[in-house]
Scaffold this active site. Structure first.
Site, mmCIF file in Angstrom:
data_model
loop_
_atom_site.group_PDB
_atom_site.id
_atom_site.type_symbol
_atom_site.label_atom_id
_atom_site.label_comp_id
_atom_site.label_asym_id
_atom_site.label_seq_id
_atom_site.Cartn_x
_atom_site.Cartn_y
_atom_site.Cartn_z
ATOM 1 N N ALA A 1 0.821 -1.220 0.000
ATOM 2 C CA ALA A 1 0.000 0.000 0.000
ATOM 3 C C ALA A 1 0.855 1.269 0.000
ATOM 4 O O ALA A 1 0.377 2.356 -0.348
ATOM 5 C CB ALA A 1 -0.929 -0.010 1.197
ATOM 6 N N ASP B 1 4.069 -8.069 -10.824
ATOM 7 C CA ASP B 1 4.450 -8.366 -12.210
ATOM 8 C C ASP B 1 4.097 -7.183 -13.112
ATOM 9 O O ASP B 1 4.835 -6.851 -14.042
ATOM 10 C CB ASP B 1 3.737 -9.637 -12.698
ATOM 11 C CG ASP B 1 3.988 -10.806 -11.749
ATOM 12 O OD1 ASP B 1 5.057 -10.817 -11.104
ATOM 13 O OD2 ASP B 1 3.120 -11.687 -11.636
HETATM 14 O O1 LIG Z 1 6.635 -19.259 -7.208
HETATM 15 P P1 LIG Z 1 6.879 -17.915 -7.860
HETATM 16 O O2 LIG Z 1 7.513 -18.099 -9.201
HETATM 17 O O3 LIG Z 1 7.630 -16.968 -6.994
HETATM 18 O O4 LIG Z 1 5.465 -17.232 -8.041
HETATM 19 C C1 LIG Z 1 4.509 -17.795 -8.892
HETATM 20 C C2 LIG Z 1 3.265 -16.989 -8.921
HETATM 21 O O5 LIG Z 1 2.550 -17.082 -7.713
HETATM 22 O O6 LIG Z 1 3.540 -15.617 -9.124
HETATM 23 C C3 LIG Z 1 2.584 -15.045 -10.012
HETATM 24 C C4 LIG Z 1 2.025 -13.809 -9.389
HETATM 25 O O7 LIG Z 1 3.057 -12.885 -9.169
HETATM 26 C C5 LIG Z 1 1.603 -16.130 -10.342
HETATM 27 O O8 LIG Z 1 1.158 -16.040 -11.666
HETATM 28 C C6 LIG Z 1 2.457 -17.336 -10.160
HETATM 29 O O9 LIG Z 1 1.880 -18.530 -10.206
#
Ligand SMILES: O=P(O)(O)OC[C@@]1(O)O[C@H](CO)[C@@H](O)[C@@H]1O
Length: 331
Positions: free
Chosen positions: A242, A271
């Site tokens: 936040a 992302d």
């Molecule tokens: O296990 P990681 O690679 O750290 O995270 C994977 C994940 O939770 O991150 C994304 C959301 O940021 C999802 O699409 C995905 O499945």
């Protein structure tokens, strides 16, 4: 072209339940299935912003096939004027791509996330990826099922956790290769892969406050971000939930927040911030503009129910209202 690397891709399942009780049994009201893993979400947002984007990494088994089918059929980029489809340069492996499960509690709006570890990757498979990555960096035909020549990338993003069997220094190696090819490289991961990746001197890292604290031992964000920069990153963009985002760069330090608190599903918000940073780098924006874009996209993703998608109206309304604050000029 922008290249995103997701070594641990995932078929992201989202369950919506009226209310989540930790030891209870639940009737799922709605299920969605998305091609996921952090770099795929980054790619989807970049594509919607009008950047030609290629994804590489591993995909295997029935879940891998399903992920690639959904990726090929994805038309979310078309919702926006300038969108491009995401191009698939994923490499097949023997193991099965993992699933992740996000459970959205409709009573509170909170999401509980369960991430499988991912498939075992063999040394030959890792070697194949390294060779294909080198070819992608040089703009040569790669090894994916749908091999075809692509232009060399203008930037690379390395995103997410490592599946079992991939060396813990994998990202460090991929960073060194991008740097040798003079391609700007962003790293978004955690733990030991982040620690080792930092030492390979990426242009930008995007940890959250927990990841930063894990690496530097500092819980105060500015101190922790400076600590990560000392460990090797040229610039650090720390996502602070936040409290928005803080960037520590050779040109100065800025922080930006969304103008109001937004509730919704935060999966994929980080992302989208990566997509904002990367698109801004490629377009030559200055740090405050880049930061404002990252914060606006991240907030607009919280308002969209599916990971890796953002609400364009929210994004366009928020962007002009985000005014980054200069915290320190360059040393
Ligand atoms: O296990 P990681 O690679 O750290 O995270 C994977 C994940 O939770 O991150 C994304 C959301 O940021 C999802 O699409 C995905 O499945």
């Amino acid at each position: 072209m922008i290249l995103t690397v997701t070594l641990n891709t995932a078929l992201d399942l989202t369950y919506r339940v009226p209310r989540l009780d930790v030891h209870g049994s639940h009737r799922v009201r709605e299920v969605t299935e998305r091609p996921g893993g952090k770099g795929l979400n980054v790619a989807r947002v970049l594509a919607a912003l009008g950047h030609r984007t290629v994804v590489t990494g591993f995909a295997g088994g029935g879940t891998g096939q399903e992920l690639r089918r959904l990726l090929a059929e994805d038309t979310s980029y078309r919702a926006h004027d300038a969108g491009f489809p995401v191009e698939d340069a994923l490499l097949p492996i023997a193991g099965s791509t993992r699933r992740t499960v996000g459970v959205v509690d409709e009573s509170s709006g909170d999401t509980t996330q369960l991430n499988e570890p991912g498939p075992q990757v063999g040394p030959d498979e890792w070697g194949t990826l390294l060779a294909a990555y080198g070819r992608l960096l040089r703009g040569e035909p790669h090894d994916g099922d749908r091999a075809r020549p692509l232009p060399a990338p203008r930037a690379v993003a390395l995103c997410g956790s490592l599946p079992p069997g991939v060396p813990v220094g994998a990202y460090a190696q991929l960073i060194r290769e991008a740097r040798a090819a003079k391609i700007p490289v962003l790293l978004d991961t955690s733990g030991e892969p982040l620690r080792r990746g930092l030492a390979a001197r990426p242009d930008l890292v995007k940890p959250n406050s927990q990841e930063l604290a894990g690496i530097t031992g500092h819980t105060e964000p500015l101190r922790a971000a400076r600590g990560a920069q000392r460990r090797g990153a040229r610039a650090v963009a720390a996502s602070l939930g936040a409290d928005g985002m803080l960037v520590v760069t050779p040109e100065g330090t800025w922080q930006a927040m969304p103008p109001e608190r937004l509730s919704g599903n935060p999966t994929g918000a980080g992302d989208s911030a990566v997509a904002g940073l990367l698109s801004g780098l490629v377009e030559g924006l200055d740090w405050p503009a880049l930061l404002a874009r990252a914060v606006a996209l991240s907030a607009a993703t919280v308002r969209s129910p599916a990971a890796g998608e953002f609400d364009r109206d929210v994004y366009e309304a928020l962007l002009p209202r985000i005014a980054p604050t200069l915290l320190a000029t360059a040393p």
